[in-house]
Design a protein around this motif. Structure first.
Motif, PDB file in Angstrom:
ATOM      1  N   SER A 109       0.712  -1.344  -0.004  1.00  0.00           N
ATOM      2  CA  SER A 109       0.027  -0.123  -0.044  1.00  0.00           C
ATOM      3  C   SER A 109       1.006   1.251   0.192  1.00  0.00           C
ATOM      4  CB  SER A 109      -0.846   0.098   1.203  1.00  0.00           C
ATOM      5  OG  SER A 109      -1.710  -1.099   1.377  1.00  0.00           O
ATOM      6  N   GLY A 110       1.964   1.206  -0.884  1.00  0.00           N
ATOM      7  CA  GLY A 110       2.830   2.419  -0.714  1.00  0.00           C
ATOM      8  C   GLY A 110       3.224   2.835   0.854  1.00  0.00           C
ATOM      9  N   GLN A 111       3.669   1.608   1.562  1.00  0.00           N
ATOM     10  CA  GLN A 111       4.201   1.663   2.776  1.00  0.00           C
ATOM     11  C   GLN A 111       3.152   2.048   3.744  1.00  0.00           C
ATOM     12  OE1 GLN A 111       6.995   1.384   1.466  1.00  0.00           O
ATOM     13  NE2 GLN A 111       8.870   1.344   3.071  1.00  0.00           N
ATOM     14  N   GLY A 112       2.066   1.535   3.573  1.00  0.00           N
ATOM     15  CA  GLY A 112       0.748   1.394   4.336  1.00  0.00           C
ATOM     16  C   GLY A 112      -0.159   2.813   4.499  1.00  0.00           C
ATOM     17  N   VAL A 113       0.224   3.437   3.005  1.00  0.00           N
ATOM     18  CA  VAL A 113      -0.428   4.753   2.911  1.00  0.00           C
ATOM     19  C   VAL A 113      -1.610   4.496   2.125  1.00  0.00           C
ATOM     20  CG1 VAL A 113      -0.391   6.768   1.178  1.00  0.00           C
ATOM     21  CG2 VAL A 113       1.640   6.103   2.859  1.00  0.00           C
ATOM     22  N   ALA A 114      -1.713   3.851   1.064  1.00  0.00           N
ATOM     23  CA  ALA A 114      -3.032   3.637  -0.011  1.00  0.00           C
ATOM     24  C   ALA A 114      -3.989   2.512   0.879  1.00  0.00           C
ATOM     25  CB  ALA A 114      -2.692   3.126  -1.193  1.00  0.00           C
ATOM     26  N   ALA A 115      -4.581   2.959   2.066  1.00  0.00           N
ATOM     27  CA  ALA A 115      -5.443   2.056   2.782  1.00  0.00           C
ATOM     28  C   ALA A 115      -6.602   1.752   1.824  1.00  0.00           C
ATOM     29  CB  ALA A 115      -5.840   2.623   3.922  1.00  0.00           C
ATOM     30  N   LEU A 116      -7.008   2.523   0.860  1.00  0.00           N
ATOM     31  CA  LEU A 116      -8.175   2.430   0.022  1.00  0.00           C
ATOM     32  C   LEU A 116      -7.746   1.943  -1.509  1.00  0.00           C
ATOM     33  CD1 LEU A 116     -10.644   5.165   0.989  1.00  0.00           C
ATOM     34  CD2 LEU A 116     -10.735   2.794   1.371  1.00  0.00           C
ATOM     35  N   GLY A 117      -6.392   1.379  -1.439  1.00  0.00           N
ATOM     36  CA  GLY A 117      -5.879   0.985  -2.716  1.00  0.00           C
ATOM     37  C   GLY A 117      -5.442   2.380  -3.425  1.00  0.00           C
ATOM     38  N   HIS A 118      -4.885   2.524  -4.709  1.00  0.00           N
ATOM     39  CA  HIS A 118      -4.608   3.358  -5.409  1.00  0.00           C
ATOM     40  C   HIS A 118      -5.618   3.986  -6.324  1.00  0.00           C
ATOM     41  CE1 HIS A 118      -0.254   2.676  -4.597  1.00  0.00           C
ATOM     42  NE2 HIS A 118      -0.670   1.469  -4.750  1.00  0.00           N
ATOM     43  N   CYS A 119      -5.478   5.307  -6.333  1.00  0.00           N
ATOM     44  CA  CYS A 119      -6.602   6.068  -7.299  1.00  0.00           C
ATOM     45  C   CYS A 119      -7.824   5.714  -6.797  1.00  0.00           C
ATOM     46  CB  CYS A 119      -6.135   5.866  -8.694  1.00  0.00           C
ATOM     47  SG  CYS A 119      -4.599   6.702  -9.123  1.00  0.00           S
ATOM     48  N   HIS A 120      -8.215   5.733  -5.569  1.00  0.00           N
ATOM     49  CA  HIS A 120      -9.793   5.155  -5.180  1.00  0.00           C
ATOM     50  C   HIS A 120     -10.731   6.304  -5.733  1.00  0.00           C
ATOM     51  CE1 HIS A 120     -13.588   4.514  -2.988  1.00  0.00           C
ATOM     52  NE2 HIS A 120     -13.056   3.497  -2.726  1.00  0.00           N
ATOM     53  N   PRO A 121     -11.696   5.865  -6.408  1.00  0.00           N
ATOM     54  CA  PRO A 121     -12.875   6.938  -6.680  1.00  0.00           C
ATOM     55  C   PRO A 121     -13.266   8.099  -6.355  1.00  0.00           C
ATOM     56  CG  PRO A 121     -13.747   4.804  -7.374  1.00  0.00           C
ATOM     57  CD  PRO A 121     -12.145   4.657  -6.663  1.00  0.00           C
ATOM     58  N   ALA A 122     -13.442   7.593  -4.974  1.00  0.00           N
ATOM     59  CA  ALA A 122     -13.865   8.642  -3.978  1.00  0.00           C
ATOM     60  C   ALA A 122     -12.816   9.858  -3.768  1.00  0.00           C
ATOM     61  CB  ALA A 122     -14.634   8.115  -2.671  1.00  0.00           C
ATOM     62  N   VAL A 123     -11.578   9.250  -3.208  1.00  0.00           N
ATOM     63  CA  VAL A 123     -10.662  10.269  -3.273  1.00  0.00           C
ATOM     64  C   VAL A 123     -10.222  11.145  -4.565  1.00  0.00           C
ATOM     65  CG1 VAL A 123      -8.104  10.284  -2.513  1.00  0.00           C
ATOM     66  CG2 VAL A 123      -9.547   8.764  -1.551  1.00  0.00           C
ATOM     67  N   VAL A 124     -10.090  10.262  -5.576  1.00  0.00           N
ATOM     68  CA  VAL A 124      -9.968  11.003  -6.764  1.00  0.00           C
ATOM     69  C   VAL A 124     -10.793  12.253  -7.078  1.00  0.00           C
ATOM     70  CG1 VAL A 124      -9.922  10.879  -9.269  1.00  0.00           C
ATOM     71  CG2 VAL A 124      -8.639   9.230  -7.831  1.00  0.00           C
ATOM     72  N   ALA A 125     -12.290  11.985  -6.786  1.00  0.00           N
ATOM     73  CA  ALA A 125     -13.446  12.784  -7.189  1.00  0.00           C
ATOM     74  C   ALA A 125     -12.963  14.099  -6.121  1.00  0.00           C
ATOM     75  CB  ALA A 125     -14.366  12.216  -6.973  1.00  0.00           C
ATOM     76  N   ALA A 126     -12.736  13.762  -4.780  1.00  0.00           N
ATOM     77  CA  ALA A 126     -12.654  14.858  -3.859  1.00  0.00           C
ATOM     78  C   ALA A 126     -11.368  15.680  -4.217  1.00  0.00           C
ATOM     79  CB  ALA A 126     -12.504  14.134  -2.399  1.00  0.00           C
ATOM     80  N   VAL A 127     -10.381  14.959  -4.620  1.00  0.00           N
ATOM     81  CA  VAL A 127      -8.957  15.871  -4.640  1.00  0.00           C
ATOM     82  C   VAL A 127      -9.317  16.778  -6.022  1.00  0.00           C
ATOM     83  CG1 VAL A 127      -6.657  15.743  -5.756  1.00  0.00           C
ATOM     84  CG2 VAL A 127      -7.550  14.233  -3.755  1.00  0.00           C
ATOM     85  N   ASN A 128      -9.922  16.012  -7.162  1.00  0.00           N
ATOM     86  CA  ASN A 128     -10.114  16.762  -8.389  1.00  0.00           C
ATOM     87  C   ASN A 128     -10.934  18.076  -8.077  1.00  0.00           C
ATOM     88  OD1 ASN A 128      -8.854  15.460 -10.246  1.00  0.00           O
ATOM     89  ND2 ASN A 128     -10.514  14.204 -10.680  1.00  0.00           N
ATOM     90  N   ALA A 129     -12.125  18.016  -7.307  1.00  0.00           N
ATOM     91  CA  ALA A 129     -12.920  18.956  -6.974  1.00  0.00           C
ATOM     92  C   ALA A 129     -12.276  20.028  -6.155  1.00  0.00           C
ATOM     93  CB  ALA A 129     -14.219  18.338  -6.136  1.00  0.00           C
ATOM     94  N   GLN A 130     -11.492  19.636  -5.206  1.00  0.00           N
ATOM     95  CA  GLN A 130     -10.859  20.639  -4.327  1.00  0.00           C
ATOM     96  C   GLN A 130      -9.901  21.323  -4.909  1.00  0.00           C
ATOM     97  OE1 GLN A 130     -12.263  21.516  -1.269  1.00  0.00           O
ATOM     98  NE2 GLN A 130     -10.899  23.053  -1.258  1.00  0.00           N
ATOM     99  N   ALA A 131      -9.061  20.546  -5.952  1.00  0.00           N
ATOM    100  CA  ALA A 131      -7.972  21.288  -6.627  1.00  0.00           C
ATOM    101  C   ALA A 131      -8.399  22.426  -7.503  1.00  0.00           C
ATOM    102  CB  ALA A 131      -7.354  20.418  -7.573  1.00  0.00           C
TER     103      ALA A 131
END
Ligand code: PLP
Length: 388
Positions: free
Chosen positions: A47-69
């Motif tokens: 998980s990239g050293q325990g970081v990607a708890a929801l795996g890589h590029c989880h759709p909920a995280v991607v959407a939140a980052v895109n919107a906030q960016a």
């Protein structure tokens, strides 16, 4: 497209030299998988050293980052912000009891540094007790509590008043913790040190001794936090309440973020006694909100517990020739090997599975917490193939 060999050459020429690198250039991730430049796919049980708890590029995280960016990326904590307020509320709902004061930062080591400063501010003392085999990060304060001499030795002159005592040794801890102690710092499962869970009675004894002496109990939940061990926080297995908690790794769904959390009963810290330029930026906050909401709403903590128990039982039942013991909690699993871990990591990678070391002889698995049974079975099959 850039060639793999060119990437290696450039990174080796310009990089710091601080990292021992694996000869693989990873360029893309989706769920539990990552891909190298040549299109080879690996199941990422790191998980990239325990970081990607929801795996890589989880759709909920991607959407939140895109919107906030495209809304607001950075605004200093000397102003208020809607995302930050939302994250504080969410964190408060996840952390037990009155663990509801937070200082947001950008990494694990920073969370440890912050935790130390909070402990010193709250107690007016300087003494620190840490555990042998501990890993708390590589900035100079955190480093002085980290155990491994390889990491620590060249920087000795920086050591403040830190005493290291044997992990899980109640008598040694009770003796070391005195009315001069500002804080006791401990991981609920030692990660880098070899995947060693703290005994419940040990954490309970630390709690009791800290109550007697007025020392702050700091739990380093940087690797164990947010469901990794099958509870939101590793200390909850022992039914204790720390004074201060250091958080990072999984909190931001892959974005750099850390947090110090402490009991509201201790009150806020003095104005200007601490700070961070990037800390609490709305982009990281948005990623954290999406990550923690998904972990909560999809029952991922409970899943990490049941999947972890299943995997540990299955691994133990294989009775592998190359494995001395299997230990861990939830989806933080260590296999103590009969030999060195490095060749095993290489062989696993050839089977399409990325795993981590923990010391010289322990293989560490930190798969994404939302990994499926079938994907875990693939990890187990590769381990079976390599270690039997
Ligand atoms: C990773 C880790 C740290 C350090 O975190 P960084 O973000 O690398 O500074 C500290 N403590 C524990 C238990 C960790 O696993």
């Amino acid at each position: 497209m850039i060639e793999t060999a060119t990437v290696y050459e450039i990174e080796d020429r310009y990089g710091s030299g601080a990292y021992g690198k694996r000869p693989t250039a990873l360029v893309r991730g989706q769920g539990v998988y990552v891909w190298d430049i040549d299109g080879n796919r690996y199941l990422d049980a790191t998980s990239g050293q325990g970081v990607a708890a929801l795996g890589h590029c989880h759709p909920a995280v991607v959407a939140a980052v895109n919107a906030q960016a495209s809304t607001l990326v950075s605004i200093h904590e000397s102003f208020y912000n809607d995302r930050r307020a939302e994250l504080y509320t969410l964190l408060d709902s996840i952390t037990p009891a009155d663990l509801s004061r937070f200082f947001l930062c950008n990494s694990g080591a920073e969370a440890i540094e912050g935790a130390l400063k909070v402990a010193k501010l709250l107690t007016g003392r300087v003494g620190i007790v840490a555990a042998k085999r501990a890993f708390h990060g590589r900035t100079t304060g955190a480093l002085s509590m980290t155990w491994t001499p390889k990491y620590r030795k060249p920087f000795q002159a920086w050591l403040p008043a830190v005493e290291h005592v044997a992990f899980n040794d109640i008598a040694a801890a009770v003796e070391a913790i005195t009315p001069e102690t500002a804080a006791v710092v401990v991981e609920s499962v030692q990660g880098e040190g070899g995947v060693h869970p703290a005994a419940n009675e040990y954490l309970q004894a630390l709690r009791e001794r800290c109550d007697q002496t007025g020392a702050m109990l700091i739990m380093d939940e940087i690797q164990t936090g947010f469901g990794r061990t099958g509870k939101w926080f590793g200390f909850e297995h022992a039914d204790i309440l720390p004074d201060i908690v250091a958080l990072a790794k999984a909190i931001g769904g892959g974005l750099p973020m850390g947090a110090v959390c402490w009991r509201a009963a201790h009150g806020p810290i003095d104005r200007a006694s601490h700070g961070s330029t990037f800390g609490g930026n709305p982009l990281a906050c948005a990623a954290a909100i999406a990550t923690l909401t998904t972990i909560r709403d999809q029952g991922i903590v409970e899943r990490a517990r049941s999947h972890g128990e299943w995997l540990m039982d299955e691994l133990a039942a294989l009775n592998l020739r190359g494995v001395r013991s299997v230990r861990g909690r939830g989806l933080m699993i260590g296999l103590e090997l009969r030999g060195r871990v490095t060749p095993v990591l290489k062989a696993l990678q050839e089977q399409g599975v990325l795993a981590l070391p923990a010391g010289l002889n322990t293989l560490r698995l930190l798969p994404p917490l939302n990994i499926s049974r079938d994907e875990l079975r693939a990890v187990m099959d590769a381990i079976h193939e390599v270690l039997d």
